[in-house]
Design a protein around this motif. Structure first.
Motif, PDB file in Angstrom:
ATOM      1  N   UNK A  33      37.198  44.200  51.788  1.00 28.38           N
ATOM      2  CA  UNK A  33      37.484  44.628  53.150  1.00 28.38           C
ATOM      3  C   UNK A  33      38.296  45.912  53.187  1.00 28.38           C
ATOM      4  N   UNK A  34      38.322  46.553  54.349  1.00 27.41           N
ATOM      5  CA  UNK A  34      39.029  47.819  54.502  1.00 27.41           C
ATOM      6  C   UNK A  34      40.543  47.634  54.411  1.00 27.41           C
ATOM      7  N   UNK A  35      41.070  46.549  54.983  1.00 25.61           N
ATOM      8  CA  UNK A  35      42.517  46.321  54.972  1.00 25.61           C
ATOM      9  C   UNK A  35      43.112  46.266  53.588  1.00 25.61           C
ATOM     10  N   UNK A  36      42.603  45.400  52.694  1.00 21.22           N
ATOM     11  CA  UNK A  36      43.144  45.357  51.332  1.00 21.22           C
ATOM     12  C   UNK A  36      43.003  46.688  50.589  1.00 21.22           C
ATOM     13  N   UNK A  37      41.912  47.407  50.864  1.00 18.95           N
ATOM     14  CA  UNK A  37      41.728  48.699  50.199  1.00 18.95           C
ATOM     15  C   UNK A  37      42.814  49.679  50.630  1.00 18.95           C
ATOM     16  N   UNK A  38      43.055  49.767  51.932  1.00 21.86           N
ATOM     17  CA  UNK A  38      44.083  50.685  52.432  1.00 21.86           C
ATOM     18  C   UNK A  38      45.474  50.261  51.981  1.00 21.86           C
ATOM     19  N   UNK A  39      45.672  48.972  51.821  1.00 24.08           N
ATOM     20  CA  UNK A  39      46.979  48.472  51.391  1.00 24.08           C
ATOM     21  C   UNK A  39      47.338  48.981  49.993  1.00 24.08           C
ATOM     22  N   UNK A  40      46.326  49.148  49.141  1.00 20.31           N
ATOM     23  CA  UNK A  40      46.594  49.617  47.775  1.00 20.31           C
ATOM     24  C   UNK A  40      47.123  51.042  47.755  1.00 20.31           C
ATOM     25  N   UNK A  41      46.828  51.817  48.798  1.00 21.12           N
ATOM     26  CA  UNK A  41      47.279  53.209  48.836  1.00 21.12           C
ATOM     27  C   UNK A  41      48.769  53.321  49.148  1.00 21.12           C
ATOM     28  N   UNK A  42      49.414  52.203  49.519  1.00 19.26           N
ATOM     29  CA  UNK A  42      50.843  52.221  49.821  1.00 19.26           C
ATOM     30  C   UNK A  42      51.714  52.089  48.576  1.00 19.26           C
ATOM     31  N   UNK A  43      51.076  51.882  47.423  1.00 20.15           N
ATOM     32  CA  UNK A  43      51.812  51.761  46.174  1.00 20.15           C
ATOM     33  C   UNK A  43      52.587  53.057  45.896  1.00 20.15           C
ATOM     34  N   UNK A  44      53.895  52.988  45.590  1.00 19.56           N
ATOM     35  CA  UNK A  44      54.693  54.211  45.356  1.00 19.56           C
ATOM     36  C   UNK A  44      54.124  55.110  44.266  1.00 19.56           C
ATOM     37  N   UNK A  45      53.614  54.508  43.181  1.00 20.74           N
ATOM     38  CA  UNK A  45      53.027  55.320  42.119  1.00 20.74           C
ATOM     39  C   UNK A  45      51.763  56.023  42.607  1.00 20.74           C
ATOM     40  N   UNK A  46      50.990  55.347  43.453  1.00 25.33           N
ATOM     41  CA  UNK A  46      49.787  55.963  44.006  1.00 25.33           C
ATOM     42  C   UNK A  46      50.125  57.113  44.929  1.00 25.33           C
ATOM     43  N   UNK A  47      51.143  56.927  45.770  1.00 27.09           N
ATOM     44  CA  UNK A  47      51.574  57.999  46.678  1.00 27.09           C
ATOM     45  C   UNK A  47      52.084  59.196  45.875  1.00 27.09           C
ATOM     46  N   UNK A 221      44.387  60.466  36.653  1.00 28.27           N
ATOM     47  CA  UNK A 221      45.093  59.675  35.647  1.00 28.27           C
ATOM     48  C   UNK A 221      45.523  58.322  36.207  1.00 28.27           C
ATOM     49  N   UNK A 222      45.950  58.315  37.474  1.00 30.23           N
ATOM     50  CA  UNK A 222      46.358  57.055  38.093  1.00 30.23           C
ATOM     51  C   UNK A 222      45.165  56.114  38.245  1.00 30.23           C
ATOM     52  N   UNK A 223      44.006  56.674  38.543  1.00 29.16           N
ATOM     53  CA  UNK A 223      42.791  55.849  38.638  1.00 29.16           C
ATOM     54  C   UNK A 223      42.511  55.172  37.308  1.00 29.16           C
ATOM     55  N   UNK A 224      42.638  55.928  36.212  1.00 28.14           N
ATOM     56  CA  UNK A 224      42.406  55.342  34.885  1.00 28.14           C
ATOM     57  C   UNK A 224      43.415  54.232  34.610  1.00 28.14           C
ATOM     58  N   UNK A 225      44.688  54.459  34.945  1.00 29.15           N
ATOM     59  CA  UNK A 225      45.723  53.449  34.709  1.00 29.15           C
ATOM     60  C   UNK A 225      45.437  52.177  35.500  1.00 29.15           C
ATOM     61  N   UNK A 226      45.033  52.337  36.758  1.00 22.62           N
ATOM     62  CA  UNK A 226      44.719  51.175  37.590  1.00 22.62           C
ATOM     63  C   UNK A 226      43.529  50.408  37.023  1.00 22.62           C
ATOM     64  N   UNK A 227      42.503  51.130  36.617  1.00 26.90           N
ATOM     65  CA  UNK A 227      41.302  50.470  36.101  1.00 26.90           C
ATOM     66  C   UNK A 227      41.598  49.750  34.789  1.00 26.90           C
ATOM     67  N   UNK A 228      42.367  50.411  33.914  1.00 29.27           N
ATOM     68  CA  UNK A 228      42.726  49.759  32.648  1.00 29.27           C
ATOM     69  C   UNK A 228      43.628  48.554  32.867  1.00 29.27           C
ATOM     70  N   UNK A 229      44.344  48.526  33.997  1.00 21.73           N
ATOM     71  CA  UNK A 229      45.189  47.387  34.339  1.00 21.73           C
ATOM     72  C   UNK A 229      44.459  46.343  35.163  1.00 21.73           C
ATOM     73  N   UNK A 230      43.123  46.448  35.248  1.00 19.33           N
ATOM     74  CA  UNK A 230      42.263  45.501  35.959  1.00 19.33           C
ATOM     75  C   UNK A 230      42.556  45.440  37.464  1.00 19.33           C
ATOM     76  N   UNK A 231      43.115  46.515  38.004  1.00 16.27           N
ATOM     77  CA  UNK A 231      43.309  46.615  39.450  1.00 16.27           C
ATOM     78  C   UNK A 231      42.127  47.400  40.030  1.00 16.27           C
ATOM     79  N   UNK A 232      40.972  46.744  40.023  1.00 20.81           N
ATOM     80  CA  UNK A 232      39.733  47.456  40.323  1.00 20.81           C
ATOM     81  C   UNK A 232      39.666  47.944  41.765  1.00 20.81           C
ATOM     82  N   UNK A 233      40.110  47.126  42.713  1.00 23.37           N
ATOM     83  CA  UNK A 233      40.056  47.558  44.120  1.00 23.37           C
ATOM     84  C   UNK A 233      40.934  48.785  44.323  1.00 23.37           C
ATOM     85  N   UNK A 234      42.151  48.754  43.773  1.00 24.37           N
ATOM     86  CA  UNK A 234      43.047  49.900  43.898  1.00 24.37           C
ATOM     87  C   UNK A 234      42.467  51.129  43.210  1.00 24.37           C
TER      88      UNK A 234
END
Length: 267
Positions: A33-47, A221-234
């Motif tokens: 869903x759109x809500x959980x996807x947008x929620x991942x963008x609030x992560x301080x490291x992502x910002x 680089x953050x995308x790679x870190x998230x994917x390697x950490x199995x945070x696929x939606x983020x």
């Protein structure tokens, strides 16, 4: 018959190679869903990664625009020994792997590099810090403004500049009022190519950044870190945002040509 076959092959290849990957990224980002996807963008490291990407892109655009205009002027308005070699060197970042360029910066400014220990003793940190990321990005984006301006400036010739010089105009007046107005479309195109390349650079930045979350991780680089950490939606949400930013730059690049065609059709 051949025309339609070629049309089908072309659109089939575009669909598989160009359209399918971003579509899959968007689907994966929105699978919950759109809500959980947008929620991942609030992560301080992502910002922090988003802001760092924008900062590095802005610096690359500014430096390469100034350098590109002056270098294109030099290469098209003058003939001098070594001009061909300079043209080849300007294109060097297009032929060298970004990973190799990152290793070079690490060799120069790393803790065990040529100048790294001296700079660190003075409190200046290049490798595994933002300045190193900027240097790596500047290297890979250097050719785009130059290479878009050179063909057009060569086509313009020197007559207008020589006439302005005889009229008493100085270098900056000639550049601003005579040369650049006729080259603004090419300049705009080069700036947008630089923007897209700077935002998406991975190889050189990966080597020289140190992958420090919240400090030296750009969006790729953050995308790679998230994917390697199995945070696929983020990971796919961040990838969607990055793809949208880069594709916006590419679409804007075609805007002047589209506007010119529209005006020509109306005329």
């Amino acid at each position: 018959m051949k025309k339609y076959l070629l049309w089908a092959i072309t659109w089939g290849l575009i669909g598989i190679v160009l359209l399918m990957p971003p579509a899959v990224v968007v689907v994966e980002a929105l699978k919950n869903g759109l809500g959980p996807a947008l929620e991942t963008l609030k992560d301080p490291d992502g910002i922090a990664a988003i802001w760092l990407t924008l900062e590095v892109s802005l610096v690359s655009i500014s430096v390469n625009t100034i350098f590109g205009v002056l270098a294109a002027w030099l290469l098209t308005k003058y003939r001098f020994p070594g001009r061909s070699a300079l043209l080849v060197l300007v294109e060097l970042p297009l032929s060298i792997s970004p990973v190799v360029s990152g290793l070079v910066w690490l060799l120069l400014f790393g803790a065990q590099g040529w100048w790294g220990p001296s700079l660190e003793a003075a409190g200046i940190h290049i490798a595994f810090a933002v300045p190193g990321i900027m240097l790596a990005t500047l290297f890979v984006t250097l050719p785009y403004v130059v290479r878009t301006l050179v063909p057009l400036m060569e086509q313009q010739g020197c007559d207008a500049e020589e006439a302005a010089m005889l009229a008493g105009a100085n270098f900056w007046q000639i550049l601003w009022h005579v040369t650049l107005p006729g080259a603004r479309v090419a300049l705009f195109s080069g700036i947008l190519l630089t923007t897209a390349r700077a935002m998406g650079e991975f190889g050189a930045v990966s080597v020289v950044s140190g992958h420090i979350p919240g400090l030296t991780e750009t969006m790729p680089l953050h995308i790679e870190s998230l994917y390697n950490g199995y945070q696929t939606v983020a990971a796919f949400t961040m990838a969607t945002l990055l793809a949208a930013m880069a594709m916006s730059a590419v679409l804007l690049r075609s805007a002047p040509e589209w506007i010119a065609r529209r005006r020509g059709a109306q005329a």
